[in-house]
Design an enzyme around this catalytic site. Structure first.
Site, short mmCIF file in Angstrom:
data_model
loop_
_atom_site.label_atom_id
_atom_site.label_comp_id
_atom_site.label_asym_id
_atom_site.label_seq_id
_atom_site.Cartn_x
_atom_site.Cartn_y
_atom_site.Cartn_z
N LYS A 11 -27.83 24.49 60.98
CA LYS A 11 -26.83 24.05 60.03
C LYS A 11 -27.42 23.93 58.62
O LYS A 11 -28.64 24.02 58.44
CB LYS A 11 -26.24 22.72 60.51
N TYR A 51 -14.69 25.13 65.95
CA TYR A 51 -14.38 23.72 66.23
C TYR A 51 -12.90 23.55 66.57
O TYR A 51 -12.26 22.59 66.13
CB TYR A 51 -14.76 22.85 65.01
N ASN A 118 -26.57 17.04 61.42
CA ASN A 118 -27.49 16.95 62.55
C ASN A 118 -28.29 18.23 62.83
O ASN A 118 -28.66 18.50 63.97
CB ASN A 118 -26.77 16.46 63.79
N HIS A 121 -26.71 23.29 66.01
CA HIS A 121 -25.66 23.35 67.02
C HIS A 121 -26.19 24.21 68.16
O HIS A 121 -26.82 25.24 67.92
CB HIS A 121 -24.38 24.01 66.48
N GLU A 132 -18.36 31.24 71.54
CA GLU A 132 -18.93 31.00 70.22
C GLU A 132 -19.67 32.23 69.69
O GLU A 132 -19.58 32.53 68.49
CB GLU A 132 -19.89 29.80 70.28
#
Length: 143
Positions: A11, A51, A118, A121, A132
Site C-alpha cells: 500500500k 473492496y 497498514n 494487503h 483480486e
C-alpha cells in the site's frame, strides 16, 4: 496440497516507507515464486471492485483516499498454501495489534488522524485471491 496464487498489494505507506524490497525478500525467502509485479496508481473503479464488501461502509471514502495517496505495488505470487501463509505473514489488520515479525508489526504504525494505514494487503482465500488478481492483473487471468 495444491499450488495456489495470491495477491499482495504494498500500500502507499509501504511504498513511501521503502518496504517493497523487504516484503519481496520475505516472500522469496519462504521459497515462493513471484509471478507478476507492477507499480499501480489505483483508480476508484478498481478500489470499488476490490473492496466491494466495504463500498457502503462509512469509512470507505477514507479507505479510497488512503489507497490513492501514492502508488501501490501489486504482486502475484504462487506456492503451496501461500494464501494462508502470506496472510499470517502480513499480521493483524491494525498495525498497533500486529505481532513483531509480521509485516504490519515491523513496518506499520498508527497515525494521529485515526486512518488505518497498514502497509500491505494479502488475499484471505484462494477464491478471493483469484478475484483480486483479475482486478489488478487482468493479464494474469487463466494462467
Amino acid at each position: 496440497m495444491a499450488e495456489e496464487r495470491t495477491l499482495i498489494l504494498v500500500k502507499p505507506d509501504g511504498v513511501k516507507g521503502q518496504h517493497i524490497g523487504d516484503i519481496i525478500t520475505r516472500i522469496e525467502h519462504k521459497g515462493y515464486k513471484i509471478e507478476a509485479l507492477k507499480v499501480i496508481n489505483a483508480t476508484l473503479a478498481q478500489l470499488k471492485e476490490h473492496y466491494h464488501d466495504k463500498v457502503d461502509a462509512p469509512f470507505f471514502p477514507e479507505l479510497t483516499s488512503y489507497m490513492q495517496e501514492g502508488p501501490i505495488v501489486g504482486i502475484v505470487a504462487s506456492g503451496t498454501n501461500i494464501v494462508s501463509i502470506l496472510h499470517r505473514m502480513a499480521g493483524a489488520t491494525n498495525p498497533g495489534q500486529a505481532d513483531w515479525g509480521t509485516v504490519r508489526g515491523d513496518y506499520g504504525r498508527e497515525w494521529p488522524d485515526g486512518n488505518l494505514r497498514n502497509v500491505i494487503h494479502t488475499s484471505d482465500s484462494p477464491s478471493e485471491a483469484e478475484r483480486e488478481i483479475a482486478i489488478w492483473f487482468p493479464e494474469e487471468v487463466n494462467k
